[in-house]
Design a protein around this motif. Sequence first.
Motif, PDB file in Angstrom:
ATOM      1  N   MET A  14      40.187  31.361  37.461  1.00  0.00           N
ATOM      2  CA  MET A  14      39.612  31.782  36.185  1.00  0.00           C
ATOM      3  C   MET A  14      40.481  31.272  35.038  1.00  0.00           C
ATOM      4  SD  MET A  14      37.047  33.620  34.996  1.00  0.00           S
ATOM      5  CE  MET A  14      36.566  34.585  33.571  1.00  0.00           C
ATOM      6  N   PRO A  15      39.936  30.434  34.141  1.00  0.00           N
ATOM      7  CA  PRO A  15      40.729  29.921  33.020  1.00  0.00           C
ATOM      8  C   PRO A  15      41.287  31.047  32.165  1.00  0.00           C
ATOM      9  CG  PRO A  15      38.688  28.702  33.244  1.00  0.00           C
ATOM     10  CD  PRO A  15      38.580  29.867  34.167  1.00  0.00           C
ATOM     11  N   LYS A  16      42.549  30.931  31.795  1.00  0.00           N
ATOM     12  CA  LYS A  16      43.210  31.991  31.031  1.00  0.00           C
ATOM     13  C   LYS A  16      42.589  32.189  29.653  1.00  0.00           C
ATOM     14  CE  LYS A  16      47.719  31.582  33.307  1.00  0.00           C
ATOM     15  NZ  LYS A  16      49.168  31.310  33.122  1.00  0.00           N
ATOM     16  N   LEU A  17      42.137  31.090  29.049  1.00  0.00           N
ATOM     17  CA  LEU A  17      41.546  31.199  27.716  1.00  0.00           C
ATOM     18  C   LEU A  17      40.281  32.059  27.752  1.00  0.00           C
ATOM     19  CD1 LEU A  17      41.421  30.449  24.732  1.00  0.00           C
ATOM     20  CD2 LEU A  17      40.196  28.361  25.370  1.00  0.00           C
ATOM     21  N   ALA A  18      39.441  31.849  28.759  1.00  0.00           N
ATOM     22  CA  ALA A  18      38.213  32.637  28.878  1.00  0.00           C
ATOM     23  C   ALA A  18      38.541  34.111  29.079  1.00  0.00           C
ATOM     24  CB  ALA A  18      37.366  32.115  30.035  1.00  0.00           C
ATOM     25  N   THR A  19      39.514  34.390  29.945  1.00  0.00           N
ATOM     26  CA  THR A  19      39.914  35.774  30.189  1.00  0.00           C
ATOM     27  C   THR A  19      40.466  36.415  28.924  1.00  0.00           C
ATOM     28  OG1 THR A  19      40.462  35.188  32.478  1.00  0.00           O
ATOM     29  CG2 THR A  19      41.348  37.264  31.637  1.00  0.00           C
ATOM     30  N   TRP A  20      41.279  35.665  28.187  1.00  0.00           N
ATOM     31  CA  TRP A  20      41.882  36.185  26.944  1.00  0.00           C
ATOM     32  C   TRP A  20      40.801  36.497  25.907  1.00  0.00           C
ATOM     33  CZ3 TRP A  20      42.192  34.615  21.797  1.00  0.00           C
ATOM     34  CH2 TRP A  20      43.195  35.250  21.029  1.00  0.00           C
ATOM     35  N   LEU A  21      39.845  35.594  25.741  1.00  0.00           N
ATOM     36  CA  LEU A  21      38.768  35.809  24.771  1.00  0.00           C
ATOM     37  C   LEU A  21      37.912  37.010  25.155  1.00  0.00           C
ATOM     38  CD1 LEU A  21      37.628  32.127  24.138  1.00  0.00           C
ATOM     39  CD2 LEU A  21      38.799  33.627  22.511  1.00  0.00           C
ATOM     40  N   LEU A  22      37.568  37.096  26.429  1.00  0.00           N
ATOM     41  CA  LEU A  22      36.740  38.207  26.889  1.00  0.00           C
ATOM     42  C   LEU A  22      37.449  39.548  26.749  1.00  0.00           C
ATOM     43  CD1 LEU A  22      35.236  36.551  30.083  1.00  0.00           C
ATOM     44  CD2 LEU A  22      33.970  37.188  28.017  1.00  0.00           C
ATOM     45  N   SER A  23      38.747  39.551  27.019  1.00  0.00           N
ATOM     46  CA  SER A  23      39.503  40.809  26.954  1.00  0.00           C
ATOM     47  C   SER A  23      39.629  41.345  25.528  1.00  0.00           C
ATOM     48  CB  SER A  23      40.903  40.614  27.551  1.00  0.00           C
ATOM     49  OG  SER A  23      41.664  39.712  26.754  1.00  0.00           O
ATOM     50  N   ARG A  24      39.367  40.502  24.548  1.00  0.00           N
ATOM     51  CA  ARG A  24      39.485  40.920  23.153  1.00  0.00           C
ATOM     52  C   ARG A  24      38.153  40.991  22.406  1.00  0.00           C
ATOM     53  NH1 ARG A  24      43.870  39.051  25.062  1.00  0.00           N
ATOM     54  NH2 ARG A  24      45.929  39.634  24.246  1.00  0.00           N
ATOM     55  N   LEU A  25      37.177  40.203  22.831  1.00  0.00           N
ATOM     56  CA  LEU A  25      35.951  40.086  22.049  1.00  0.00           C
ATOM     57  C   LEU A  25      34.688  40.557  22.767  1.00  0.00           C
ATOM     58  CD1 LEU A  25      36.605  36.555  20.472  1.00  0.00           C
ATOM     59  CD2 LEU A  25      37.045  38.798  19.451  1.00  0.00           C
ATOM     60  N   ALA A  26      34.763  40.785  24.069  1.00  0.00           N
ATOM     61  CA  ALA A  26      33.585  41.275  24.781  1.00  0.00           C
ATOM     62  C   ALA A  26      33.368  42.756  24.477  1.00  0.00           C
ATOM     63  CB  ALA A  26      33.758  41.064  26.285  1.00  0.00           C
ATOM     64  N   ASN A  27      32.198  43.248  24.814  1.00  0.00           N
ATOM     65  CA  ASN A  27      31.862  44.656  24.565  1.00  0.00           C
ATOM     66  C   ASN A  27      32.825  45.566  25.324  1.00  0.00           C
ATOM     67  OD1 ASN A  27      30.612  47.208  24.400  1.00  0.00           O
ATOM     68  ND2 ASN A  27      28.607  46.248  24.168  1.00  0.00           N
ATOM     69  N   PRO A  28      33.550  46.430  24.619  1.00  0.00           N
ATOM     70  CA  PRO A  28      34.542  47.284  25.295  1.00  0.00           C
ATOM     71  C   PRO A  28      33.930  48.292  26.257  1.00  0.00           C
ATOM     72  CG  PRO A  28      34.286  47.913  22.987  1.00  0.00           C
ATOM     73  CD  PRO A  28      33.547  46.634  23.174  1.00  0.00           C
ATOM     74  N   TYR A  30      31.976  47.758  28.706  1.00  0.00           N
ATOM     75  CA  TYR A  30      31.982  47.256  30.091  1.00  0.00           C
ATOM     76  C   TYR A  30      32.803  45.976  30.205  1.00  0.00           C
ATOM     77  CZ  TYR A  30      28.108  44.736  27.857  1.00  0.00           C
ATOM     78  OH  TYR A  30      27.335  44.017  26.974  1.00  0.00           O
ATOM     79  N   ARG A  31      33.837  45.853  29.392  1.00  0.00           N
ATOM     80  CA  ARG A  31      34.652  44.636  29.327  1.00  0.00           C
ATOM     81  C   ARG A  31      35.337  44.322  30.657  1.00  0.00           C
ATOM     82  NH1 ARG A  31      38.613  45.276  24.667  1.00  0.00           N
ATOM     83  NH2 ARG A  31      36.764  44.791  23.429  1.00  0.00           N
ATOM     84  N   ASP A  32      36.010  45.303  31.236  1.00  0.00           N
ATOM     85  CA  ASP A  32      36.774  45.065  32.472  1.00  0.00           C
ATOM     86  C   ASP A  32      35.856  44.672  33.633  1.00  0.00           C
ATOM     87  OD1 ASP A  32      39.077  45.654  31.106  1.00  0.00           O
ATOM     88  OD2 ASP A  32      39.115  47.758  31.725  1.00  0.00           O
ATOM     89  N   GLU A  33      34.723  45.391  33.762  1.00  0.00           N
ATOM     90  CA  GLU A  33      33.778  45.069  34.836  1.00  0.00           C
ATOM     91  C   GLU A  33      33.211  43.665  34.651  1.00  0.00           C
ATOM     92  OE1 GLU A  33      33.777  47.670  32.950  1.00  0.00           O
ATOM     93  OE2 GLU A  33      33.765  49.518  34.157  1.00  0.00           O
ATOM     94  N   LEU A  34      32.942  43.292  33.407  1.00  0.00           N
ATOM     95  CA  LEU A  34      32.389  41.975  33.112  1.00  0.00           C
ATOM     96  C   LEU A  34      33.360  40.873  33.518  1.00  0.00           C
ATOM     97  CD1 LEU A  34      30.200  40.206  31.714  1.00  0.00           C
ATOM     98  CD2 LEU A  34      31.538  40.461  29.612  1.00  0.00           C
ATOM     99  N   ILE A  35      34.629  41.043  33.174  1.00  0.00           N
ATOM    100  CA  ILE A  35      35.628  40.034  33.523  1.00  0.00           C
ATOM    101  C   ILE A  35      35.748  39.890  35.035  1.00  0.00           C
ATOM    102  CG2 ILE A  35      38.084  39.455  33.422  1.00  0.00           C
ATOM    103  CD1 ILE A  35      38.162  40.755  30.653  1.00  0.00           C
ATOM    104  N   GLY A  36      35.735  41.027  35.727  1.00  0.00           N
ATOM    105  CA  GLY A  36      35.827  40.986  37.194  1.00  0.00           C
ATOM    106  C   GLY A  36      34.644  40.268  37.819  1.00  0.00           C
ATOM    107  N   ASP A  37      33.442  40.573  37.324  1.00  0.00           N
ATOM    108  CA  ASP A  37      32.238  39.922  37.864  1.00  0.00           C
ATOM    109  C   ASP A  37      32.237  38.426  37.566  1.00  0.00           C
ATOM    110  OD1 ASP A  37      31.388  42.352  38.790  1.00  0.00           O
ATOM    111  OD2 ASP A  37      30.015  42.742  37.122  1.00  0.00           O
ATOM    112  N   MET A  38      32.672  38.055  36.372  1.00  0.00           N
ATOM    113  CA  MET A  38      32.686  36.640  36.024  1.00  0.00           C
ATOM    114  C   MET A  38      33.733  35.879  36.820  1.00  0.00           C
ATOM    115  SD  MET A  38      32.005  36.641  31.894  1.00  0.00           S
ATOM    116  CE  MET A  38      32.253  34.865  31.794  1.00  0.00           C
ATOM    117  N   GLU A  39      34.873  36.506  37.094  1.00  0.00           N
ATOM    118  CA  GLU A  39      35.894  35.872  37.925  1.00  0.00           C
ATOM    119  C   GLU A  39      35.353  35.598  39.327  1.00  0.00           C
ATOM    120  OE1 GLU A  39      39.127  38.633  37.730  1.00  0.00           O
ATOM    121  OE2 GLU A  39      40.122  37.547  36.108  1.00  0.00           O
ATOM    122  N   GLU A  40      34.649  36.588  39.860  1.00  0.00           N
ATOM    123  CA  GLU A  40      34.096  36.444  41.210  1.00  0.00           C
ATOM    124  C   GLU A  40      33.038  35.352  41.251  1.00  0.00           C
ATOM    125  OE1 GLU A  40      31.841  39.200  44.590  1.00  0.00           O
ATOM    126  OE2 GLU A  40      32.631  40.105  42.742  1.00  0.00           O
TER     127      GLU A  40
END
Length: 233
Positions: A14-28, A30-40
């Motif tokens: 999982m690219p670090k930039l995508a994870t960093w952007l999602l962790s700050r700008l995605a909907n809080p 369900y942010r953590d679940e979204l990052i996990g699903d996208m990584e998978e």
Amino acid sequence: MLNIHSSQKQHAFMPKLATWLLSRLANPAYRDELIGDMEEEYTERQEANQEASYWLLRQTTLAIWDGQKAMIRTTGFVKALSIILCVLALPTIALFVGWLSNMHMPSEHLWQLLMAGEVHFILFNTEYWEIAWNESGVSHLDVMMFIHVQSILWAMVYAVSAYLFLKKIKPSVWIFSAFSMAYILVPYLFGYGVISLFELPPRIVGPILAFMMLAPFFTLPMSVGFLFKGVKK
């Protein structure tokens, strides 16, 4: 052991930039679940030799867009926006009132804009800012310049209307903001329309310009006060 290796592999891919952007700008919400699903999903696409980079870019963009839409619906965002508007608008109006009250022989261009009621064009004119700041700026402001009965009455009408609107309707933050913005903009639009439709002498244009600028000057801070005290959601 296989699960640990798989998890490490996902995080490695999982690219670090995508994870960093999602962790700050995605909907809080369900942010953590979204990052996990996208990584998978990203890892599975890499392993299956499917297009993963474009998919990740698209999903990250959509997630950020969704997160920002959720943010601007919040009361906190609108309140912050209203404070910024106050900080920018009130000094600008005050400086314009000072210039208008102390105006001496403006250029032909500024005079034409003034007589046309086109204050919005004047505020983007570099000549105006040089004159207003250097010759008739803050040091020339006086309290009496801001005593305008019609504008004060307009602000009082807004205050009563806003109180009743909040009490009876209990609007959302955006509905109340639109309600307040109407009261802020109507004096300017009304004055601009009157000056544009009729060829009025300067002695008539002056009071109309004062109403166009001072009615919002008094109404805007009131709207912020109601927004902070009256809107709960």
